[in-house]
Design a protein around this motif. Structure first.
Motif, PDB file in Angstrom:
ATOM      1  N   VAL A  23       5.894  -9.640  -8.461  1.00 55.40           N
ATOM      2  CA  VAL A  23       6.836  -8.526  -8.776  1.00 55.40           C
ATOM      3  C   VAL A  23       7.309  -8.569  -7.086  1.00 55.40           C
ATOM      4  O   VAL A  23       6.730  -8.981  -6.231  1.00 55.40           O
ATOM      5  CB  VAL A  23       6.216  -7.357  -9.046  1.00 55.40           C
ATOM      6  CG1 VAL A  23       5.652  -7.393 -10.219  1.00 55.40           C
ATOM      7  CG2 VAL A  23       4.875  -7.101  -8.120  1.00 55.40           C
ATOM      8  N   ALA A  24       8.645  -7.797  -7.197  1.00 57.29           N
ATOM      9  CA  ALA A  24       9.038  -7.277  -5.757  1.00 57.29           C
ATOM     10  C   ALA A  24       8.808  -5.750  -5.728  1.00 57.29           C
ATOM     11  O   ALA A  24       9.193  -5.041  -6.963  1.00 57.29           O
ATOM     12  CB  ALA A  24      10.528  -7.703  -5.879  1.00 57.29           C
ATOM     13  N   ALA A  25       8.258  -5.395  -4.765  1.00 63.41           N
ATOM     14  CA  ALA A  25       7.685  -4.174  -4.725  1.00 63.41           C
ATOM     15  C   ALA A  25       8.470  -3.202  -3.807  1.00 63.41           C
ATOM     16  O   ALA A  25       8.432  -4.015  -2.567  1.00 63.41           O
ATOM     17  CB  ALA A  25       6.311  -3.689  -4.590  1.00 63.41           C
ATOM     18  N   SER A  26       8.845  -2.235  -3.767  1.00 68.25           N
ATOM     19  CA  SER A  26       9.373  -1.351  -2.783  1.00 68.25           C
ATOM     20  C   SER A  26       9.376   0.020  -3.094  1.00 68.25           C
ATOM     21  O   SER A  26       9.055   0.652  -4.061  1.00 68.25           O
ATOM     22  CB  SER A  26      11.108  -1.503  -2.777  1.00 68.25           C
ATOM     23  OG  SER A  26      11.711  -1.103  -4.124  1.00 68.25           O
ATOM     24  N   SER A  27       9.712   1.133  -2.121  1.00 66.28           N
ATOM     25  CA  SER A  27       9.572   2.315  -2.234  1.00 66.28           C
ATOM     26  C   SER A  27      10.823   3.083  -1.701  1.00 66.28           C
ATOM     27  O   SER A  27      11.070   3.518  -0.531  1.00 66.28           O
ATOM     28  CB  SER A  27       8.457   2.833  -1.139  1.00 66.28           C
ATOM     29  OG  SER A  27       8.463   4.515  -1.395  1.00 66.28           O
ATOM     30  N   GLY A  35       2.376   0.640   1.561  1.00 67.26           N
ATOM     31  CA  GLY A  35       1.590   0.094   0.319  1.00 67.26           C
ATOM     32  C   GLY A  35       2.530  -0.959  -0.593  1.00 67.26           C
ATOM     33  O   GLY A  35       1.911  -2.016  -1.135  1.00 67.26           O
ATOM     34  N   ALA A  36       3.702  -0.553  -0.824  1.00 65.22           N
ATOM     35  CA  ALA A  36       4.611  -1.648  -1.340  1.00 65.22           C
ATOM     36  C   ALA A  36       4.678  -2.890  -0.744  1.00 65.22           C
ATOM     37  O   ALA A  36       4.825  -4.029  -1.334  1.00 65.22           O
ATOM     38  CB  ALA A  36       6.129  -0.952  -1.622  1.00 65.22           C
ATOM     39  N   ALA A  37       5.039  -2.826   0.691  1.00 62.00           N
ATOM     40  CA  ALA A  37       4.775  -3.938   1.505  1.00 62.00           C
ATOM     41  C   ALA A  37       3.888  -5.090   1.236  1.00 62.00           C
ATOM     42  O   ALA A  37       4.015  -6.297   1.130  1.00 62.00           O
ATOM     43  CB  ALA A  37       5.173  -3.557   3.008  1.00 62.00           C
ATOM     44  N   VAL A  38       2.753  -4.243   1.002  1.00 62.41           N
ATOM     45  CA  VAL A  38       1.358  -5.079   0.667  1.00 62.41           C
ATOM     46  C   VAL A  38       1.410  -5.739  -0.543  1.00 62.41           C
ATOM     47  O   VAL A  38       0.892  -6.952  -0.628  1.00 62.41           O
ATOM     48  CB  VAL A  38       0.163  -4.280   0.734  1.00 62.41           C
ATOM     49  CG1 VAL A  38      -1.151  -4.978   0.233  1.00 62.41           C
ATOM     50  CG2 VAL A  38       0.041  -3.450   2.279  1.00 62.41           C
TER      51      VAL A  38
END
Length: 338
Positions: A23-27, A35-38
């Motif tokens: 997944v690509a996670a972002s906020s 947290g999204a960067a982790v």
């Protein structure tokens, strides 16, 4: 606030669409940037629900814990895999909003001979490009937006966390809790929760629930909402379980007969499964096919007492009472529930 069936359904959607995928996670909102960067660029290893809590496991032993609270919701967009049991009788994906597709055609309900969703259809996923919202309530949440056919979908509103694969996007809005946990922290969170019929061994869960209730002086109407006593029960299921047990909500837990406490656990186990399969908190029994379809389409036709303040009891005709218990509205029949 989402009750247990909704959270289990959301976990099923993540299991079907995210587990085994990077997944690509972002906020976009900026409140979960660290947290999204982790978890950005990691593979989703598992998805699980316990009561009102959902946990997403990522490779590297990171766990995302989400509690939607009163206003949280997940919006899914893109190519969503569902099976017919995730579609309710009115063609909706549980209690959700959809944009950008003929949802009645895509999620045509499957009925058995009793007019209910077929259990045999579990595990037969369909694929469709849709935009759906998964939460407990739809009123007051507003429209999701008109980006169902854009990729990636435009960010609409305050998105705490966006999780994207090549084909699917999930946006989290308004949760009470969105945090990363270590495996030990995740287990500590779970240890504080009461038994969940879809997670715990049924016999062990029944024993634990019954023993806890029967040593408490607290009214049973409060105990059923206590997530350390039993996981997943919210305001609707509380009122309906108590009515189905013909039990006064003010009865101290320690005065609830053992066989009645066990009956409540078994009834909750049954209603939770129905809720997960249909997406609706169906609490009335023995409906003919037409009454069942009507109840699935309209909440007022699927509950015994919930949301019926001032109306006659369906059984005895006594006016349904509304009072506040545990800072939430409680509906009950003072005649049937003596």
């Amino acid at each position: 606030m989402p009750e247990g069936h909704s959270v289990h359904r959301i976990a099923r959607q993540f299991d079907r669409n995210y587990v085994g995928r990077v997944v690509a996670a972002s906020s976009p909102q900026g409140r979960f940037t660290a947290g999204a960067a982790v978890i950005d660029g990691r593979e989703v290893a598992s998805a699980r629900a316990i009561g009102k809590q959902m946990f997403l496991g990522f490779d590297g032993d990171e766990w995302l814990r989400v509690h939607l609270g009163m206003y949280g919701a997940w919006d899914f967009a893109g190519e969503i895999e569902v099976d017919p049991t995730i579609a309710s009788a009115n063609g909706r994906m549980g209690q959700t909003n959809q944009r950008g597709t003929d949802i009645d055609a895509v999620f045509a309900p499957v009925f058995d001979s009793a007019g209910e969703n077929s259990l045999s259809s579990i595990g037969a996923p369909r694929r469709a490009r849709v935009h759906v919202r998964m939460s407990e309530q739809t009123q007051g949440l507003g429209e999701v937006g008109d980006g169902a056919h854009q990729w990636p979908p435009p960010v609409v509103g305050q998105v705490r966390l966006r999780l994207m694969t090549d084909t699917t996007c999930a946006d989290l809005r308004g949760p009470t809790t969105c945090e990363l946990q270590t495996p030990d922290e995740m287990q500590a969170t779970i240890a504080k929760l009461g038994p969940d019929p879809l997670v715990d061994d049924p016999t062990a869960g029944e024993e634990r629930f019954t023993a806890t209730v029967r040593r408490k002086p607290t009214p049973i109407g409060l105990l059923l909402m206590d997530q350390t006593v039993v996981s997943g029960i919210g305001n609707v299921y509380r009122a309906e379980l108590l009515y189905r047990a013909l039990l006064d909500p003010h009865t101290p837990g320690r005065l609830v007969p053992e066989d009645l406490a066990r009956q409540i656990w078994r009834d909750w186990s049954r209603l939770l499964v129905i809720g997960v399969e249909t997406g609706q908190m169906m609490t009335m029994d023995d409906l003919d096919p037409e009454a069942y379809r009507r109840a699935m389409a309209h909440r007022d036709d699927r509950h015994w007492v919930y949301h019926r303040a001032g109306l006659p009891c369906r059984v005895c005709g006594t006016e349904i009472v509304l009072e506040e218990m545990g800072a939430r509205k409680l509906y009950w029949c003072p005649s049937c529930q003596k």
